[in-house]
Scaffold this motif. Sequence first.
Motif, PDB file in Angstrom:
ATOM      1  N   VAL A 204       7.046  11.390 -11.806  1.00 30.05           N
ATOM      2  CA  VAL A 204       6.944  10.067 -11.185  1.00 30.05           C
ATOM      3  C   VAL A 204       8.085   9.174 -11.664  1.00 30.05           C
ATOM      4  CG1 VAL A 204       5.490   8.025 -10.900  1.00 30.05           C
ATOM      5  CG2 VAL A 204       4.449  10.301 -11.017  1.00 30.05           C
ATOM      6  N   ARG A 205       8.717   8.476 -10.696  1.00 28.58           N
ATOM      7  CA  ARG A 205       9.761   7.516 -11.038  1.00 28.58           C
ATOM      8  C   ARG A 205       9.221   6.101 -10.877  1.00 28.58           C
ATOM      9  NH1 ARG A 205      15.645   9.549  -8.696  1.00 28.58           N
ATOM     10  NH2 ARG A 205      15.619  11.640  -9.637  1.00 28.58           N
ATOM     11  N   TYR A 206       9.767   5.190 -11.701  1.00 31.69           N
ATOM     12  CA  TYR A 206       9.377   3.788 -11.643  1.00 31.69           C
ATOM     13  C   TYR A 206      10.629   2.937 -11.437  1.00 31.69           C
ATOM     14  CZ  TYR A 206       5.088   5.595 -13.744  1.00 31.69           C
ATOM     15  OH  TYR A 206       3.951   6.310 -13.990  1.00 31.69           O
ATOM     16  N   TYR A 207      10.488   1.891 -10.638  1.00 30.45           N
ATOM     17  CA  TYR A 207      11.603   0.997 -10.354  1.00 30.45           C
ATOM     18  C   TYR A 207      11.192  -0.422 -10.717  1.00 30.45           C
ATOM     19  CZ  TYR A 207      13.458   4.962  -7.773  1.00 30.45           C
ATOM     20  OH  TYR A 207      13.930   6.209  -7.427  1.00 30.45           O
ATOM     21  N   LYS A 208      12.111  -1.143 -11.330  1.00 32.62           N
ATOM     22  CA  LYS A 208      11.816  -2.511 -11.732  1.00 32.62           C
ATOM     23  C   LYS A 208      11.836  -3.429 -10.516  1.00 32.62           C
ATOM     24  CE  LYS A 208      12.720  -5.459 -15.721  1.00 32.62           C
ATOM     25  NZ  LYS A 208      13.609  -5.731 -16.880  1.00 32.62           N
ATOM     26  N   LYS A 209      10.836  -4.305 -10.438  1.00 33.21           N
ATOM     27  CA  LYS A 209      10.714  -5.244  -9.324  1.00 33.21           C
ATOM     28  C   LYS A 209      10.895  -6.668  -9.838  1.00 33.21           C
ATOM     29  CE  LYS A 209       7.208  -4.799  -6.551  1.00 33.21           C
ATOM     30  NZ  LYS A 209       7.854  -4.717  -5.221  1.00 33.21           N
ATOM     31  N   ASP A 210      11.270  -7.543  -8.946  1.00 35.38           N
ATOM     32  CA  ASP A 210      11.433  -8.945  -9.336  1.00 35.38           C
ATOM     33  C   ASP A 210      10.364  -9.841  -8.723  1.00 35.38           C
ATOM     34  OD1 ASP A 210      12.180  -8.930  -6.692  1.00 35.38           O
ATOM     35  OD2 ASP A 210      14.189  -9.738  -7.023  1.00 35.38           O
ATOM     36  N   HIS A 211       9.288  -9.199  -8.186  1.00 32.82           N
ATOM     37  CA  HIS A 211       8.242 -10.006  -7.566  1.00 32.82           C
ATOM     38  C   HIS A 211       6.946  -9.203  -7.454  1.00 32.82           C
ATOM     39  CE1 HIS A 211       9.711  -7.608  -4.174  1.00 32.82           C
ATOM     40  NE2 HIS A 211       8.520  -7.791  -3.639  1.00 32.82           N
ATOM     41  N   LEU A 212       5.862  -9.903  -7.147  1.00 31.32           N
ATOM     42  CA  LEU A 212       4.579  -9.306  -6.798  1.00 31.32           C
ATOM     43  C   LEU A 212       4.161  -9.809  -5.426  1.00 31.32           C
ATOM     44  CD1 LEU A 212       2.445  -9.666 -10.069  1.00 31.32           C
ATOM     45  CD2 LEU A 212       3.249  -7.540  -9.063  1.00 31.32           C
ATOM     46  N   LEU A 213       3.443  -8.956  -4.697  1.00 28.21           N
ATOM     47  CA  LEU A 213       2.808  -9.406  -3.453  1.00 28.21           C
ATOM     48  C   LEU A 213       1.398  -9.840  -3.792  1.00 28.21           C
ATOM     49  CD1 LEU A 213       3.993  -6.831  -0.779  1.00 28.21           C
ATOM     50  CD2 LEU A 213       4.640  -9.230  -1.009  1.00 28.21           C
ATOM     51  N   PHE A 214       1.139 -11.113  -3.589  1.00 28.85           N
ATOM     52  CA  PHE A 214      -0.130 -11.691  -3.989  1.00 28.85           C
ATOM     53  C   PHE A 214      -0.789 -12.289  -2.750  1.00 28.85           C
ATOM     54  CE2 PHE A 214      -2.976 -14.877  -5.663  1.00 28.85           C
ATOM     55  CZ  PHE A 214      -3.496 -14.286  -6.796  1.00 28.85           C
ATOM     56  N   GLY A 215      -1.769 -11.545  -2.201  1.00 34.31           N
ATOM     57  CA  GLY A 215      -2.444 -12.033  -1.003  1.00 34.31           C
ATOM     58  C   GLY A 215      -1.499 -12.260   0.153  1.00 34.31           C
ATOM     59  N   GLY A 216      -0.484 -11.413   0.267  1.00 33.98           N
ATOM     60  CA  GLY A 216       0.485 -11.563   1.354  1.00 33.98           C
ATOM     61  C   GLY A 216       1.642 -12.471   1.019  1.00 33.98           C
ATOM     62  N   LYS A 217       1.571 -13.182  -0.123  1.00 35.28           N
ATOM     63  CA  LYS A 217       2.655 -14.060  -0.544  1.00 35.28           C
ATOM     64  C   LYS A 217       3.537 -13.354  -1.564  1.00 35.28           C
ATOM     65  CE  LYS A 217       0.247 -18.497   0.023  1.00 35.28           C
ATOM     66  NZ  LYS A 217      -0.179 -19.740  -0.660  1.00 35.28           N
ATOM     67  N   THR A 218       4.818 -13.690  -1.545  1.00 37.47           N
ATOM     68  CA  THR A 218       5.746 -13.145  -2.530  1.00 37.47           C
ATOM     69  C   THR A 218       5.813 -14.073  -3.734  1.00 37.47           C
ATOM     70  OG1 THR A 218       7.071 -12.045  -0.850  1.00 37.47           O
ATOM     71  CG2 THR A 218       8.120 -12.435  -2.967  1.00 37.47           C
ATOM     72  N   ILE A 219       5.443 -13.552  -4.898  1.00 36.06           N
ATOM     73  CA  ILE A 219       5.490 -14.319  -6.147  1.00 36.06           C
ATOM     74  C   ILE A 219       6.678 -13.811  -6.947  1.00 36.06           C
ATOM     75  CG2 ILE A 219       4.265 -14.989  -8.236  1.00 36.06           C
ATOM     76  CD1 ILE A 219       2.949 -15.942  -5.652  1.00 36.06           C
ATOM     77  N   PRO A 220       7.704 -14.641  -7.178  1.00 37.37           N
ATOM     78  CA  PRO A 220       8.888 -14.170  -7.900  1.00 37.37           C
ATOM     79  C   PRO A 220       8.622 -14.019  -9.393  1.00 37.37           C
ATOM     80  CG  PRO A 220       9.110 -16.498  -7.408  1.00 37.37           C
ATOM     81  CD  PRO A 220       7.842 -16.041  -6.739  1.00 37.37           C
ATOM     82  N   GLN A 221       9.381 -13.127 -10.017  1.00 36.75           N
ATOM     83  CA  GLN A 221       9.284 -12.947 -11.468  1.00 36.75           C
ATOM     84  C   GLN A 221       9.700 -14.205 -12.209  1.00 36.75           C
ATOM     85  OE1 GLN A 221       8.419 -10.202 -13.440  1.00 36.75           O
ATOM     86  NE2 GLN A 221       8.773 -11.426 -15.261  1.00 36.75           N
ATOM     87  N   GLN A 222      10.719 -14.884 -11.712  1.00 34.70           N
ATOM     88  CA  GLN A 222      11.234 -16.062 -12.411  1.00 34.70           C
ATOM     89  C   GLN A 222      11.497 -17.165 -11.405  1.00 34.70           C
ATOM     90  OE1 GLN A 222      11.755 -15.857 -15.789  1.00 34.70           O
ATOM     91  NE2 GLN A 222      12.280 -17.990 -16.027  1.00 34.70           N
ATOM     92  N   GLU A 223      10.925 -18.312 -11.643  1.00 34.63           N
ATOM     93  CA  GLU A 223      11.211 -19.494 -10.835  1.00 34.63           C
ATOM     94  C   GLU A 223      11.457 -20.640 -11.797  1.00 34.63           C
ATOM     95  OE1 GLU A 223       8.486 -22.263  -8.174  1.00 34.63           O
ATOM     96  OE2 GLU A 223       9.024 -20.441  -7.098  1.00 34.63           O
TER      97      GLU A 223
END
Length: 444
Positions: A204-223
Amino acid sequence: MIPWLAKSGLYGYADAGGKLVIPPQYTHAMPFRGEFAVMAQEGGFGVINAEGAPVVGPEHPFIHLTFPRPFSLAFIKKEYNAWWRLPRWKVLPGLNLLGTRRGGRLLETKVPRARWEVLALPGMEKLQQFYSADERSTRNGQMPEGVRLLTSGEHLLLRQELYNAGGERCSGGIFGQLTDGTFLQYRKGWYRRVNQAGNPLDAVRYYKKDHLLFGGKTIPQQEAPYQRIAAPVFQSTNGEVFLFPDFSKPFPPSIEPYPQVGEVQYVALIGALQDTEHFFVLATTGKSEERRLLVLNKNGQWNKLVEPRPGFDLMLRNGALLFSQGNTKGVMDAGLEFHLFPLQYPEALSETLYAGKDNRSGKYGVFDIMEQDWKITPAYSYIGPCLAPGIVPYCADNLYGLLELDTGRHITPPLYDSIGKNGEVAQKNQRFYIDIYTGLEYRD
């Protein structure tokens, strides 16, 4: 063995009972870590063994010794001026804009740098060498920031490298350790899980993301200026999303509307609750503008048994969530139970005991959140974090002593200007050591 301060101002070493073993001859001395100790003489810092024989000569500006079993490591520092780094030169470094006076030289060409060598004792094998800016903290005898060091069984993680008990390098590019004891390793744009020997666990490979999908909304890692996700985010080739370091608890891909209120309007922070299957979400819901902490199950359903609670501050070292704002102050434990306490500036001493300042008297004591009562009555101007299991420093009349948590007994009266975790104390411009369990002073 423990450093012993003689009347001459020089240090030797004594056993735990106070019997002198190595005669006073050092200008500075640190307690033994395993079979070795750092000491200093006129030429600088060095390392000796239990017989007092030098292992590393006293000729270095700073040495930090660690003993993460079964390893003994010496971090040896060398200072130098990297004058050839021309962009780091300073023009008019002491210019006083208000007084138009120059307090420094016209051109400052000093670029303080440090080279660190990491040696494995007793064989003196060099594991690593790295460079850092010679900041004020390292010049005052501290390690540079960001040096990761931990052991896992018979293996050592040093910075990004894994070593076995023989000091041989097993693997590199280690991002960090996961909660199950395995490691996450970087591999040219992707990551994989490896065991303590650096061998991959699966494909299994893992890729770093800069956001989460939260209830259809994009939540950024840093704001800026606020971090909205409390941990690095990774997504696997299987499509699962994880908050580092727990890869056993995938973040839910879809989240139900919040009950009775509907949509979550604004998410201020998302994180994982330690040692549980839950996440916490600091958010505003419905028409409310007040942030409340909500608990989310890993299946994407809200935990309706936990009341949305305002006033969240931070996660403490024991994993409890601190609520220090508003009218109700307290902590939520791993069992999602909320416990009130009548204190400020809490310091977690255990899962149930907290030191802090009593709201009524203004004095420090120790509060038991399960008993909802003071275990140690507020009577001090400060109580600090544990120096050893069950032992805390206290302050009275601007001096420090040691206190036993279970009984409230004073191990020492308030005698010292400061007390360090390794038992080093300061008293009237003298620095020496005490036994934090008994209060025995190691000096003439």
